[in-house]
Write an enzyme that holds these catalytic residues in place. Sequence first.
Site, PDB file in Angstrom:
ATOM      1  N   GLY A   1       0.727  -1.007  -0.113  1.00  0.00           N
ATOM      2  CA  GLY A   1       0.315   0.060  -0.079  1.00  0.00           C
ATOM      3  C   GLY A   1       0.766   1.374  -0.096  1.00  0.00           C
ATOM      4  O   GLY A   1       0.441   2.210   0.605  1.00  0.00           O
ATOM      5  N   SER A   2       2.107   0.967  -0.587  1.00  0.00           N
ATOM      6  CA  SER A   2       2.625   2.574  -0.565  1.00  0.00           C
ATOM      7  C   SER A   2       2.121   3.558  -1.528  1.00  0.00           C
ATOM      8  O   SER A   2       2.183   4.589  -1.178  1.00  0.00           O
ATOM      9  CB  SER A   2       4.233   2.334  -0.964  1.00  0.00           C
ATOM     10  N   ASN A   3       1.669   3.054  -2.676  1.00  0.00           N
ATOM     11  CA  ASN A   3       0.621   3.988  -3.249  1.00  0.00           C
ATOM     12  C   ASN A   3      -0.599   4.471  -2.833  1.00  0.00           C
ATOM     13  O   ASN A   3      -0.837   5.826  -2.707  1.00  0.00           O
ATOM     14  CB  ASN A   3       0.281   3.506  -4.594  1.00  0.00           C
TER      15      ASN A   3
ATOM     16  N   LYS B   1     -16.306 -14.609  -8.340  1.00  0.00           N
ATOM     17  CA  LYS B   1     -16.090 -13.173  -8.411  1.00  0.00           C
ATOM     18  C   LYS B   1     -17.058 -12.046  -8.392  1.00  0.00           C
ATOM     19  O   LYS B   1     -17.198 -11.100  -7.740  1.00  0.00           O
ATOM     20  CB  LYS B   1     -15.325 -12.838  -9.636  1.00  0.00           C
TER      21      LYS B   1
ATOM     22  N   MET C   1      -4.253  -7.093  -6.822  1.00  0.00           N
ATOM     23  CA  MET C   1      -3.564  -8.317  -7.624  1.00  0.00           C
ATOM     24  C   MET C   1      -4.959  -9.238  -8.111  1.00  0.00           C
ATOM     25  O   MET C   1      -4.678 -10.609  -8.040  1.00  0.00           O
ATOM     26  CB  MET C   1      -2.571  -8.883  -6.725  1.00  0.00           C
ATOM     27  N   ARG C   2      -5.656  -8.438  -8.863  1.00  0.00           N
ATOM     28  CA  ARG C   2      -6.955  -9.342  -9.222  1.00  0.00           C
ATOM     29  C   ARG C   2      -7.548  -8.686 -10.416  1.00  0.00           C
ATOM     30  O   ARG C   2      -7.783  -7.451 -10.217  1.00  0.00           O
ATOM     31  CB  ARG C   2      -7.985  -9.501  -8.051  1.00  0.00           C
ATOM     32  N   LEU C   3      -7.979  -9.247 -11.307  1.00  0.00           N
ATOM     33  CA  LEU C   3      -8.518  -8.843 -12.380  1.00  0.00           C
ATOM     34  C   LEU C   3     -10.048  -8.495 -12.109  1.00  0.00           C
ATOM     35  O   LEU C   3     -10.674  -8.970 -11.276  1.00  0.00           O
ATOM     36  CB  LEU C   3      -8.895  -9.959 -13.701  1.00  0.00           C
ATOM     37  N   ILE C   4     -10.379  -6.946 -12.727  1.00  0.00           N
ATOM     38  CA  ILE C   4     -11.672  -6.709 -12.347  1.00  0.00           C
ATOM     39  C   ILE C   4     -12.734  -7.364 -13.206  1.00  0.00           C
ATOM     40  O   ILE C   4     -12.278  -7.651 -14.580  1.00  0.00           O
ATOM     41  CB  ILE C   4     -11.720  -5.063 -12.547  1.00  0.00           C
TER      42      ILE C   4
ATOM     43  N   HIS D   1       0.624   0.683 -13.406  1.00  0.00           N
ATOM     44  CA  HIS D   1       1.094  -0.506 -13.719  1.00  0.00           C
ATOM     45  C   HIS D   1       2.844  -0.199 -13.779  1.00  0.00           C
ATOM     46  O   HIS D   1       3.042   0.976 -14.608  1.00  0.00           O
ATOM     47  CB  HIS D   1       0.795  -1.029 -14.874  1.00  0.00           C
TER      48      HIS D   1
HETATM   49  C1  GRF Z   1       2.948  -0.900  -7.773  1.00  0.00           C
HETATM   50  O1  GRF Z   1       4.012  -0.941  -8.390  1.00  0.00           O
HETATM   51  C2  GRF Z   1       2.101  -0.715  -8.827  1.00  0.00           C
HETATM   52  O2  GRF Z   1       2.515  -0.441 -10.065  1.00  0.00           O
HETATM   53  C3  GRF Z   1       1.499  -2.383  -9.000  1.00  0.00           C
HETATM   54  O3  GRF Z   1       1.646  -2.785  -7.867  1.00  0.00           O
HETATM   55  C4  GRF Z   1       2.483  -2.265  -6.837  1.00  0.00           C
HETATM   56  C5  GRF Z   1       1.990  -1.819  -5.677  1.00  0.00           C
HETATM   57  O4  GRF Z   1       2.820  -1.333  -4.517  1.00  0.00           O
HETATM   58  N1  GRF Z   1       0.029  -2.210  -9.578  1.00  0.00           N
HETATM   59  P1  GRF Z   1       2.102  -0.582  -3.330  1.00  0.00           P
HETATM   60  O5  GRF Z   1       1.316  -1.604  -2.582  1.00  0.00           O
HETATM   61  O6  GRF Z   1       1.499   0.474  -3.638  1.00  0.00           O
HETATM   62  O7  GRF Z   1       3.515  -0.493  -2.661  1.00  0.00           O
END
Ligand code: GRF
Length: 195
Positions: free
Chosen positions: A12-14, A65, A90-93, A109
Amino acid sequence: MKKIAIFASGSGSNYQAIIDSVKAGVLETSVELLVCDNLNAFVLERAKQENTPSFAFDPKEYRSKADFEKQIAAEIKNRDIDLIVLAGYMRLIGPVLLQEFPNRIINIHPSFLPAFPGKDAIGQAVKAGAKMTGVTIHYVDEGMDTGPIIAQETLPILEIDTEDTLAKKIHEIEHRLYPEMIQVLLQQISAKIRR
Ligand code: GRF
């Protein structure tokens, strides 16, 4: 103020970068919900810390799903969400969410798409001996990292780069570019609503 939901499965760093941009006043949105498909994900700790309501579920507890996506759709509709932001989900919508929220789901991505779609895009780029990779933000469709591209940035891969150094540089780009683009998209959504 426009509202977003963030979907994540891991660290979840994003998610954190988006929250920090909101706190800094550079991204004007309210993060109304975190959707997480991994009950052990660190992003859930972050959400608790930041007081973001979360909907966490174990996909194995559902028959399909469609079943869990119906529940996610209800959570999102309840909160009047304007944009769904996938950040390491990490899952297709599937069709339920795609039909319910057309053109309102985006993803980030860690490659310069269409190169290296799918899992471990950074590892794929290093193993292929590529000289260049990057970051892509795109609308989500039924494919794996195939929807219309919104923004891209390139990153050279140096001789001395490893998967770790590259991942660090890619994350730095992501943490700046994603909040910036979310702000632009939310402004577009507001303009469309006013028109
Ligand atoms: C990121 O590199 C994003 O591009 C990819 O998954 C990663 C998620 O990283 N889809 P984080 O969980 O936000 O650290």
